[in-house]
Scaffold this motif. Structure first.
Motif, PDB file in Angstrom:
ATOM      1  N   LYS A   1       0.842  -1.203   0.000  1.00 57.02           N
ATOM      2  CA  LYS A   1       0.000   0.000   0.000  1.00 57.02           C
ATOM      3  C   LYS A   1       0.878   1.255   0.000  1.00 57.02           C
ATOM      4  CE  LYS A   1      -3.985   1.644   2.497  1.00 57.02           C
ATOM      5  NZ  LYS A   1      -4.679   1.566   3.776  1.00 57.02           N
ATOM      6  N   ARG A   2       1.965   1.197   0.755  1.00 59.55           N
ATOM      7  CA  ARG A   2       2.862   2.351   0.812  1.00 59.55           C
ATOM      8  C   ARG A   2       3.573   2.554  -0.516  1.00 59.55           C
ATOM      9  NH1 ARG A   2       6.888   1.964   5.613  1.00 59.55           N
ATOM     10  NH2 ARG A   2       7.882   3.583   4.407  1.00 59.55           N
ATOM     11  N   ARG A   3       3.875   1.439  -1.193  1.00 59.48           N
ATOM     12  CA  ARG A   3       4.596   1.536  -2.461  1.00 59.48           C
ATOM     13  C   ARG A   3       3.684   1.963  -3.613  1.00 59.48           C
ATOM     14  NH1 ARG A   3       8.641  -2.397  -3.944  1.00 59.48           N
ATOM     15  NH2 ARG A   3       7.091  -3.335  -5.276  1.00 59.48           N
ATOM     16  N   ALA A   4       2.384   1.678  -3.456  1.00 58.38           N
ATOM     17  CA  ALA A   4       1.452   1.830  -4.578  1.00 58.38           C
ATOM     18  C   ALA A   4       1.522   3.188  -5.284  1.00 58.38           C
ATOM     19  CB  ALA A   4       0.041   1.518  -4.118  1.00 58.38           C
ATOM     20  N   PRO A   5       1.476   4.321  -4.571  1.00 61.21           N
ATOM     21  CA  PRO A   5       1.450   5.602  -5.293  1.00 61.21           C
ATOM     22  C   PRO A   5       2.660   5.786  -6.208  1.00 61.21           C
ATOM     23  CG  PRO A   5       1.073   5.935  -2.944  1.00 61.21           C
ATOM     24  CD  PRO A   5       1.441   4.508  -3.129  1.00 61.21           C
ATOM     25  N   ARG A   6       3.832   5.410  -5.722  1.00 61.21           N
ATOM     26  CA  ARG A   6       5.030   5.598  -6.543  1.00 61.21           C
ATOM     27  C   ARG A   6       5.047   4.599  -7.709  1.00 61.21           C
ATOM     28  NH1 ARG A   6       8.064   6.897  -1.893  1.00 61.21           N
ATOM     29  NH2 ARG A   6       8.782   9.042  -1.879  1.00 61.21           N
ATOM     30  N   LEU A   7       4.573   3.371  -7.440  1.00 66.91           N
ATOM     31  CA  LEU A   7       4.523   2.386  -8.529  1.00 66.91           C
ATOM     32  C   LEU A   7       3.580   2.866  -9.625  1.00 66.91           C
ATOM     33  CD1 LEU A   7       4.572  -1.026  -6.620  1.00 66.91           C
ATOM     34  CD2 LEU A   7       6.351  -0.043  -8.052  1.00 66.91           C
ATOM     35  N   ASP A   8       2.476   3.508  -9.231  1.00 65.39           N
ATOM     36  CA  ASP A   8       1.552   4.055 -10.225  1.00 65.39           C
ATOM     37  C   ASP A   8       2.245   5.102 -11.075  1.00 65.39           C
ATOM     38  OD1 ASP A   8      -0.442   2.435  -9.416  1.00 65.39           O
ATOM     39  OD2 ASP A   8      -1.427   3.914  -8.105  1.00 65.39           O
ATOM     40  N   ARG A   9       3.033   5.951 -10.409  1.00 58.34           N
ATOM     41  CA  ARG A   9       3.738   7.002 -11.155  1.00 58.34           C
ATOM     42  C   ARG A   9       4.773   6.379 -12.086  1.00 58.34           C
ATOM     43  NH1 ARG A   9       6.038  10.745  -6.711  1.00 58.34           N
ATOM     44  NH2 ARG A   9       7.102  11.767  -8.434  1.00 58.34           N
ATOM     45  N   ILE A  10       5.431   5.323 -11.612  1.00 63.41           N
ATOM     46  CA  ILE A  10       6.428   4.655 -12.459  1.00 63.41           C
ATOM     47  C   ILE A  10       5.759   4.059 -13.690  1.00 63.41           C
ATOM     48  CG2 ILE A  10       7.944   2.610 -12.554  1.00 63.41           C
ATOM     49  CD1 ILE A  10       9.392   3.966 -10.519  1.00 63.41           C
ATOM     50  N   ARG A  11       4.581   3.462 -13.501  1.00 65.75           N
ATOM     51  CA  ARG A  11       3.854   2.846 -14.603  1.00 65.75           C
ATOM     52  C   ARG A  11       3.491   3.891 -15.645  1.00 65.75           C
ATOM     53  NH1 ARG A  11       0.748   0.227 -10.889  1.00 65.75           N
ATOM     54  NH2 ARG A  11       2.069  -1.550 -10.398  1.00 65.75           N
ATOM     55  N   ALA A  12       3.102   5.085 -15.150  1.00 61.86           N
ATOM     56  CA  ALA A  12       2.627   6.128 -16.058  1.00 61.86           C
ATOM     57  C   ALA A  12       3.776   6.866 -16.741  1.00 61.86           C
ATOM     58  CB  ALA A  12       1.742   7.109 -15.296  1.00 61.86           C
ATOM     59  N   ALA A  13       4.931   6.952 -16.073  1.00 62.80           N
ATOM     60  CA  ALA A  13       6.007   7.797 -16.596  1.00 62.80           C
ATOM     61  C   ALA A  13       6.830   7.067 -17.646  1.00 62.80           C
ATOM     62  CB  ALA A  13       6.902   8.238 -15.448  1.00 62.80           C
ATOM     63  N   SER A  14       7.482   7.838 -18.527  1.00 59.33           N
ATOM     64  CA  SER A  14       8.417   7.242 -19.470  1.00 59.33           C
ATOM     65  C   SER A  14       9.735   6.999 -18.746  1.00 59.33           C
ATOM     66  CB  SER A  14       8.658   8.191 -20.643  1.00 59.33           C
ATOM     67  OG  SER A  14       9.435   9.283 -20.208  1.00 59.33           O
ATOM     68  N   LEU A  15      10.580   6.146 -19.335  1.00 56.45           N
ATOM     69  CA  LEU A  15      11.855   5.837 -18.694  1.00 56.45           C
ATOM     70  C   LEU A  15      12.695   7.098 -18.497  1.00 56.45           C
ATOM     71  CD1 LEU A  15      12.728   2.543 -20.577  1.00 56.45           C
ATOM     72  CD2 LEU A  15      12.095   2.757 -18.185  1.00 56.45           C
ATOM     73  N   GLU A  16      12.650   7.998 -19.499  1.00 55.95           N
ATOM     74  CA  GLU A  16      13.429   9.238 -19.390  1.00 55.95           C
ATOM     75  C   GLU A  16      12.915  10.099 -18.241  1.00 55.95           C
ATOM     76  OE1 GLU A  16      12.757   7.890 -22.304  1.00 55.95           O
ATOM     77  OE2 GLU A  16      14.858   7.559 -22.896  1.00 55.95           O
TER      78      GLU A  16
END
Lengths: 506, 289
Positions: free
Chosen positions: B83-98
């Protein structure tokens, strides 16, 4: 060395004399008189109210100690916007301890060690000079017990009234008094527990959260714990904590000598004791009228006339009680007084005595206190505002590049202890021609520094690659040094490491 | 053993009857409640055994009335961290590698997450920290068979190498020796030529003899100067990095038998966010060119 000063009047004699009035016997005497089992029920102590200079000092210290404890967390101290503005606070989540202008990081816990050592030496010195001042006046157990006793006295009355109340059969009046007393005790205990958690968070926020039910489970657990212990220890255990649990009374004798001031009964003046009829002569007898007011006043229920004993916390209330009686019967004060074993022995033999305040023991303790203070002061004054730790990559130890050059990876921990965001210049020495690059940051040309930022009051983890192009490394390794410089070019921290490469071909 | 209880002359207290080398112990009675606390802890211990799992049986153990279970505890802790990781994982999923690499917060998170995923899935072959081994490429150097940009690393991780998958990296070097395409002498000469390309000590005459053979057989993939070709995963032959060894015998064997490793694709096994974090982590190992 620590013979009982009252050894000449044998305890057996004391028992016989006081058999007339069992109510005013010292607890220790009553236990002794019983056939000794291995465990005994507690004999409740009902200390009588006294007034006098020692009681006055005790009230004053009580007010100061409790005042500091309850109010200190509410004192504010400006540290800028992004840091807590509480003067004294231990931030467990943020891993910081704040003490006015000092801020301590977990790795600097030795400052607290130093403080504890200082407190220990201070305690040794005070004990060597003045006996158990700590026990009698400043120990939390004493302070809270005194407060609880004052509350008890206010509700249930003084010694005689309380003894009567204990013997009364249960009824509405007794129940009301008991309920009022325990309610008041619990209220104080809850405040004590509540104040404790204020030291571990922003006090106003914490207080509001506690009442709204929004504080953390830990906070409620600690409030509960300290409420329970305060109530039990100050309300019920009292002198038993000092007698049975506390190690300090057991080894304090190691700090004392025959010149330490302790609460003493001057047997040379008091014996032979006995009741005295007003108007009769004092010839051939001692000043002690055996009124047992010293026993009645004692919060641990002992008879100071038995000499130095483990249970005595050195509070001096018996001195106040005795002085009052001495004034009434027209004898000089100080039959019970802060005195030394050497003085008692000297007076018993009719010799003169001068108290030597400076002795090897006190000089040593004072020296240790000063040395610790000096060491702490120097450590605090030299406390760096930044630190640099370098963790060298271990897998791989080094990387060979396509041009035959060698690259090493390092993880740098840049610690910024100041209260402002900082940018440092990171320099590398010991490896001419090497290039540094920061992962996610700057890629510097050969022999040039890179800049690394560190937010206020935090540890920044920075990955740095050092590349030595071509086959330039002489030998397998080279010593290197990373140095941090601030914007003015002043070196604030440095750390040594090594740069490794392949074994040179023979 | 207690022998004789007597009265101590100095204090008037009874002794316990214990005596050690003439030292006698005075009987100073403990308060009764002290003893009662001992009894209370015994009762507490019994209660504890009833409330929590305690007694082993042949197949299982008593469960305890509270139903506590350390595995459930672990599951709860894991769920809390998810649950704590979820917000950042969502951002990682949405963001490009750059974007991930450009954002200090996401970069730190991706490298930390990538490190764990790497240790679990990749380190077995590529070594801790991507150090590599013979036959398993070093991921920390600047030599990339299939390209070292963020996107190229991600593609390699997703689809693997020589897996048979359409999108996988694939190439096959001819087995010049094993299939009889070249004679052993020609292979030996070619090996000298390759040694020359990488600036090592070599037999100049043999290398000269192999010049034509290299241009015919090798240059189309490895480049006329041995510069390699990432399109087909053909390694550089002009540098100091050798996946299967850079001495004369190792090079000759590579020419004769042709070598090429296989790496599985990870799209099926890891979720999208983990794949991205892995790509960012590998890129940050020190390669990435």
């Amino acid at each position: 060395m620590f013979t009982r000063s009252a050894a000449d009047s044998s305890p057996g004699a004391v028992v016989n004399q006081s058999a007339v009035e069992p109510r005013d016997e010292a607890v220790s005497t009553r236990v002794q008189r019983a056939a000794l089992p291995l465990y005994v029920g507690r004999i409740k102590v009902h200390p009588k109210r006294v007034s006098g200079p020692y009681r006055g000092v005790k009230w004053l210290l009580l007010a100061v100690c409790l005042g500091v404890y309850y109010l200190l967390p509410w004192l504010r101290w400006d540290r800028g916007e992004r840091l807590p503005d509480q003067a004294v606070m231990i931030d467990l989540d943020g891993r910081r301890a704040y003490f006015f202008f000092i801020e301590i990081w977990p790795q600097e816990v030795y400052y607290i060690t130093g403080l504890l050592i200082l407190a220990a030496f201070g305690l040794f010195l005070a004990t060597a000079l003045f006996g158990r001042l700590w026990c009698g006046y400043a120990c939390p157990q004493t302070v809270w017990t005194d407060l609880f006793m004052a509350v008890e006295r206010l509700i249930e009355g003084d010694r005689a009234a309380r003894i009567r109340l204990d013997k009364e059969s249960p009824g509405a009046a007794k129940l009301a008094k008991r309920a009022a007393k325990h309610a008041a005790w619990l209220a104080i205990a809850a405040m004590t527990g509540g104040a404790w958690v204020m030291y571990f968070g922003d006090a106003p926020t914490m207080l509001a959260a506690l009442f709204k039910g929004e504080a953390s489970v830990e906070a409620y657990v600690f409030v509960g714990l300290f409420t329970a212990t305060t109530y039990l220890l100050a309300g019920w255990a009292r002198e038993q904590l000092c007698t049975y649990m506390c190690p300090w009374p057991r080894f304090q004798a190691a700090m004392q000598d025959e010149h330490s001031l302790t609460v003493s009964y001057r047997a040379w003046r008091g014996e032979p004791r006995g009741a005295h009829k007003a108007g009769t002569s004092w010839e051939g007898r001692g000043d002690c009228v055996d009124c047992k007011q010293c026993i009645a006043a004692c919060p641990t229920g002992i008879d100071i006339r038995d000499g130095q004993q483990l249970e005595c916390i050195g509070c001096g209330l018996c001195i106040d009680a005795c002085d009052e009686i001495m004034a009434k019967v027209g004898r000089p004060r100080g039959l019970v007084a802060f005195d030394t074993l050497a003085a008692l022995a000297a007076r018993a033999q009719g010799r003169k005595y001068r108290l030597p305040l400076v002795r090897a023991r006190t000089a040593l303790y004072a020296g240790l206190v000063l040395a610790t203070m000096a060491a702490m002061g120097v450590a605090l004054a030299l406390r760096s505002e930044a630190e640099l730790n370098v963790l060298r990559d271990r897998t791989p130890l080094f990387v060979t590049l396509s041009d035959g050059g060698v690259r090493n990876g390092y993880t740098l921990k840049v610690i910024n202890k100041t209260q402002a965001d900082r940018t440092y210049r990171l320099e590398l020495s010991g490896l001419p021609g090497a290039r540094m690059s920061v992962v996610g940051g700057e890629d510097a040309p050969a022999d040039r520094p890179v800049s690394v930022g560190a937010r206020l009051d935090s540890v920044e983890s920075v990955r740095v690659f050092v590349t030595l192009p071509g086959e330039r490394l002489a030998g397998e390794s080279a010593s290197v040094r990373f140095a941090l410089r601030d914007v003015r070019g002043r070196q604030v921290a440095a750390h040594d490491s090594v740069f490794l490469g392949p074994r040179p071909r023979p | 053993m207690p022998t004789k209880i007597e009265k101590d002359a100095v204090t008037g207290t009874d002794t316990t009857g214990h005596e050690w080398d003439g030292i006698k112990e005075l009987n100073t009675p403990l308060p009764k409640w002290w003893l009662y606390i001992l009894y209370a802890t015994v009762i507490w211990g019994v209660g504890y055994m009833i409330a929590y799992p305690a007694w082993p049986g042949l197949r299982s153990h008593t469960d305890g009335l509270l139903g506590y279970n350390s595995r459930a505890d672990l599951a709860e802790t894991m769920a809390m961290h998810e649950k704590r990781r979820a917000p950042r994982l969502d951002r990682i999923r949405a963001a490009s590698l750059e974007d991930i690499r450009g954002n200090a917060d996401l970069l730190r998170f991706a490298i930390a997450g990538g490190r764990v995923a790497f240790a679990e899935n990749c380190a077995g072959c590529h070594g801790a920290g991507g150090a590599g081994a013979k036959g398993f490429p070093n991921l920390a150097d600047d030599d990339w068979l299939w390209g070292g940009t963020l996107a190229e690393i991600q593609a390699t991780i997703q689809h693997g190498v020589r897996t048979g998958d359409d999108k996988a990296r694939a190439s096959q070097m001819p087995r010049f020796g094993a299939d009889g395409l070249l004679k052993p002498g020609e292979i030996a000469d070619l090996a000298e030529y390759v040694l020359a390309l990488s600036g090592q000590a070599h037999d100049a005459d043999a290398a000269k003899r192999a010049q034509g053979g290299y241009a015919d057989q090798c240059a189309s993939c490895h480049g006329d100067k041995g510069q390699g070709n990432r399109e087909v995963g053909a390694p550089r032959l002009d540098d100091r990095i050798w996946l299967y060894g850079g001495d004369r015998a190792a090079i000759a064997r590579s020419i004769a038998e042709a070598r090429g490793g296989v790496m599985p694709g990870w799209t099926e096994r890891l979720d999208a966010a983990t794949l991205k974090m892995l790509a960012v982590y590998v890129h940050a190992l020190g390669g990435g060119l």
